[in-house]
Design a protein around this motif. Structure first.
Motif, mmCIF file in Angstrom:
data_model
loop_
_atom_site.group_PDB
_atom_site.id
_atom_site.type_symbol
_atom_site.label_atom_id
_atom_site.label_comp_id
_atom_site.label_asym_id
_atom_site.label_seq_id
_atom_site.Cartn_x
_atom_site.Cartn_y
_atom_site.Cartn_z
ATOM 1 N N VAL A 160 -8.891 4.369 -2.855
ATOM 2 C CA VAL A 160 -9.846 3.662 -1.722
ATOM 3 C C VAL A 160 -10.781 3.868 -2.363
ATOM 4 O O VAL A 160 -12.068 3.163 -2.100
ATOM 5 C CB VAL A 160 -9.479 3.625 -0.424
ATOM 6 C CG1 VAL A 160 -11.151 2.915 0.021
ATOM 7 C CG2 VAL A 160 -8.143 3.190 0.305
ATOM 8 N N GLN A 161 -11.489 5.699 -2.775
ATOM 9 C CA GLN A 161 -12.810 6.200 -2.634
ATOM 10 C C GLN A 161 -13.153 5.796 -3.997
ATOM 11 O O GLN A 161 -14.051 5.074 -4.666
ATOM 12 C CB GLN A 161 -12.889 7.479 -2.655
ATOM 13 C CG GLN A 161 -12.753 7.923 -0.781
ATOM 14 C CD GLN A 161 -13.687 9.292 -0.695
ATOM 15 O OE1 GLN A 161 -13.054 10.020 -0.999
ATOM 16 N NE2 GLN A 161 -13.499 9.231 1.037
ATOM 17 N N GLU A 174 -11.087 3.468 -6.413
ATOM 18 C CA GLU A 174 -10.693 2.345 -6.798
ATOM 19 C C GLU A 174 -11.089 1.311 -6.099
ATOM 20 O O GLU A 174 -11.196 0.569 -6.779
ATOM 21 C CB GLU A 174 -9.425 2.122 -7.583
ATOM 22 C CG GLU A 174 -9.065 3.523 -8.154
ATOM 23 C CD GLU A 174 -7.390 3.959 -8.391
ATOM 24 O OE1 GLU A 174 -6.837 2.459 -8.747
ATOM 25 O OE2 GLU A 174 -7.254 4.569 -8.054
ATOM 26 N N GLY A 175 -11.245 1.278 -4.856
ATOM 27 C CA GLY A 175 -11.484 0.504 -3.453
ATOM 28 C C GLY A 175 -10.023 -0.153 -3.091
ATOM 29 O O GLY A 175 -9.197 0.897 -3.825
ATOM 30 N N PHE A 176 -10.645 -0.494 -2.199
ATOM 31 C CA PHE A 176 -9.878 -1.109 -0.561
ATOM 32 C C PHE A 176 -8.847 -1.760 -1.531
ATOM 33 O O PHE A 176 -6.931 -1.161 -1.441
ATOM 34 C CB PHE A 176 -10.263 -2.066 0.241
ATOM 35 C CG PHE A 176 -8.896 -2.381 1.274
ATOM 36 C CD1 PHE A 176 -8.153 -1.643 2.127
ATOM 37 C CD2 PHE A 176 -8.576 -3.037 1.146
ATOM 38 C CE1 PHE A 176 -6.816 -1.463 2.864
ATOM 39 C CE2 PHE A 176 -6.991 -3.952 2.140
ATOM 40 C CZ PHE A 176 -7.022 -3.117 2.735
ATOM 41 N N PRO A 202 0.960 -1.264 -0.048
ATOM 42 C CA PRO A 202 -0.100 0.028 -0.274
ATOM 43 C C PRO A 202 0.804 1.525 -0.448
ATOM 44 O O PRO A 202 0.297 2.122 -1.089
ATOM 45 C CB PRO A 202 -1.124 -0.043 1.152
ATOM 46 C CG PRO A 202 -1.030 -1.636 1.413
ATOM 47 C CD PRO A 202 0.258 -1.804 1.227
ATOM 48 N N LEU A 214 -4.003 7.940 -0.528
ATOM 49 C CA LEU A 214 -4.527 7.475 -0.176
ATOM 50 C C LEU A 214 -5.941 7.401 0.014
ATOM 51 O O LEU A 214 -6.695 6.219 -0.564
ATOM 52 C CB LEU A 214 -4.314 6.562 0.977
ATOM 53 C CG LEU A 214 -4.964 5.508 2.077
ATOM 54 C CD1 LEU A 214 -4.810 4.495 2.139
ATOM 55 C CD2 LEU A 214 -4.192 5.411 3.211
ATOM 56 N N VAL A 215 -7.081 8.449 0.572
ATOM 57 C CA VAL A 215 -7.918 8.689 0.499
ATOM 58 C C VAL A 215 -8.781 8.993 -1.229
ATOM 59 O O VAL A 215 -9.709 7.505 -1.570
ATOM 60 C CB VAL A 215 -8.705 9.554 1.325
ATOM 61 C CG1 VAL A 215 -9.915 10.138 0.779
ATOM 62 C CG2 VAL A 215 -8.316 9.223 2.527
ATOM 63 N N SER A 227 -7.431 -1.872 -4.069
ATOM 64 C CA SER A 227 -6.226 -0.583 -5.031
ATOM 65 C C SER A 227 -4.850 -0.595 -5.063
ATOM 66 O O SER A 227 -4.546 -0.331 -5.787
ATOM 67 C CB SER A 227 -6.696 0.298 -5.417
ATOM 68 O OG SER A 227 -7.512 1.058 -4.445
ATOM 69 N N LEU A 228 -4.887 -0.587 -3.971
ATOM 70 C CA LEU A 228 -3.597 -0.080 -2.897
ATOM 71 C C LEU A 228 -2.880 -1.377 -3.044
ATOM 72 O O LEU A 228 -1.448 -1.337 -2.628
ATOM 73 C CB LEU A 228 -3.790 -0.893 -0.969
ATOM 74 C CG LEU A 228 -5.048 0.951 -0.503
ATOM 75 C CD1 LEU A 228 -5.289 1.391 0.838
ATOM 76 C CD2 LEU A 228 -4.159 2.523 -1.041
ATOM 77 N N TYR A 229 -3.270 -2.960 -3.664
ATOM 78 C CA TYR A 229 -2.755 -3.696 -3.535
ATOM 79 C C TYR A 229 -2.004 -4.338 -5.350
ATOM 80 O O TYR A 229 -1.938 -5.203 -5.323
ATOM 81 C CB TYR A 229 -3.335 -4.811 -3.259
ATOM 82 C CG TYR A 229 -2.785 -5.079 -1.596
ATOM 83 C CD1 TYR A 229 -1.881 -5.300 -0.886
ATOM 84 C CD2 TYR A 229 -3.362 -4.469 -0.898
ATOM 85 C CE1 TYR A 229 -1.396 -5.430 0.473
ATOM 86 C CE2 TYR A 229 -2.985 -4.257 1.157
ATOM 87 C CZ TYR A 229 -2.002 -4.797 1.015
ATOM 88 O OH TYR A 229 -2.022 -4.700 2.756
#
Length: 303
Positions: A284-285, A287-289, A251, A280-281, A291-293
């Motif tokens: 997540v908002q 592309e979805g959580f 992330p 970060l916000v 997306s951090l991976y």
């Protein structure tokens, strides 16, 4: 006082591969380090491209790149680079990557040795405990990564140049040294450290996950399975430690790459993200959580 090779490696055995690369480079193993980088760099390039795909924040600038480039997995992304840009483009950005490893690994090794010998020291029984290795490794990784941030910045931006060309955008740099000069001219010294906060966060998390997991898994396998302290045990421990390190560090790596690659105004200020938290916000908002991976698999394989 001289220390035998066996004793030295016994003390730092849980260190990640990058530490070994740094040690080898400082002992005259520069060709070995270059060979390692050349062999694994396509994974790093693919990881960076995956991290940028589907970037929701681009919609604010009216950029159609998000819609025109559907998310592709690691293999399809790598094949796409070969087909659309050429085979050698898998190594675009490898020169600043070499610079980065020299600075990072050298700075990390010197800092770790200083912390181990001067700041922490060994116990009365001459044993160096795990908690000192973890803290020392994290601190050394943070300092090494901070020093190497300018080279990381140039590497990430050069890795994305082929994608910009496919999208019809002008190339930003003529070469590595032009990249350093242009970033310095537009953003000053501060501009060379864009994205340094998530960059050192990634370094700390990766070192923490790698150091603690390697030692824990190795001891578990030796004590609870028929395996002995051999190459298979070390291989399994490295596999597990790389997995945990990737889970913890990906992330921050995604945030770092996006901040480093974002378009900037004439003063060098980012046009997409105000800070790493803002990035970060938005990720997540928009592309979805998960997306951090993005880029997790090539990151793990490279570790």
């Amino acid at each position: 006082m001289t220390v035998s090779s066996h004793q030295f490696w016994e003390n730092i055995s849980p260190m990640p591969l990058e530490f070994v690369v740094g040690f080898s480079e400082c002992c005259g193993g520069f060709p070995l380090m270059c060979s390692f980088l050349l062999a694994t760099f396509p994974l790093d390039l693919t990881k960076t491209r995956l991290q940028m795909q589907g970037e929701a924040a681009l919609a604010r600038l009216g950029d159609s790149a998000r819609e025109s480039a559907p998310y592709r997995g690691m293999v399809r992304t790598a094949l796409g680079i070969v087909q659309e840009e050429g085979f050698l483009k898998l190594w675009q950005g490898v020169t600043p990557a070499i610079y980065r490893h020299v600075v990072y690994s050298g700075g990390r090794m010197v800092t770790y040795e200083h912390l181990r010998e001067v700041v922490f020291g060994k116990n009365e029984d001459e044993h160096y405990p795990l908690w000192k290795s973890v803290i020392g490794g994290m601190m050394a990784g943070v300092i090494g990564q901070f020093l190497a941030n300018p080279t990381d910045l140039v590497k990430v931006q050069m890795q994305m140049e082929g994608k910009r060309k496919l999208e019809g955008k002008p190339l930003r740099f003529r070469g590595v040294h032009h990249a350093f000069a242009k970033i310095l001219a537009e953003g000053g010294i501060r501009g060379l450290w864009a994205g340094w906060i998530p960059n050192i966060q990634r370094a700390a998390l990766v070192n923490m996950g790698d150091l603690t997991t390697y030692d824990t898994v190795k001891h578990y396998l030796v004590l609870n399975t028929p395996l002995e302290d051999n190459i298979m045990t070390h291989g399994l421990s490295s596999l597990c430690s790389g997995l945990v390190a990737s889970i913890l560090g990906t992330p921050a790596d995604v945030i770092k790459s996006r901040i480093m690659n974002q378009p900037r105004d004439k003063q060098g200020r980012g046009l997409l993200y105000k800070s790493s938290t803002d990035c970060l916000v938005q990720a997540v908002q928009g592309e979805g959580f998960m997306s951090l991976y993005k880029g997790f698999l090539p990151s793990w394989l490279r570790m």
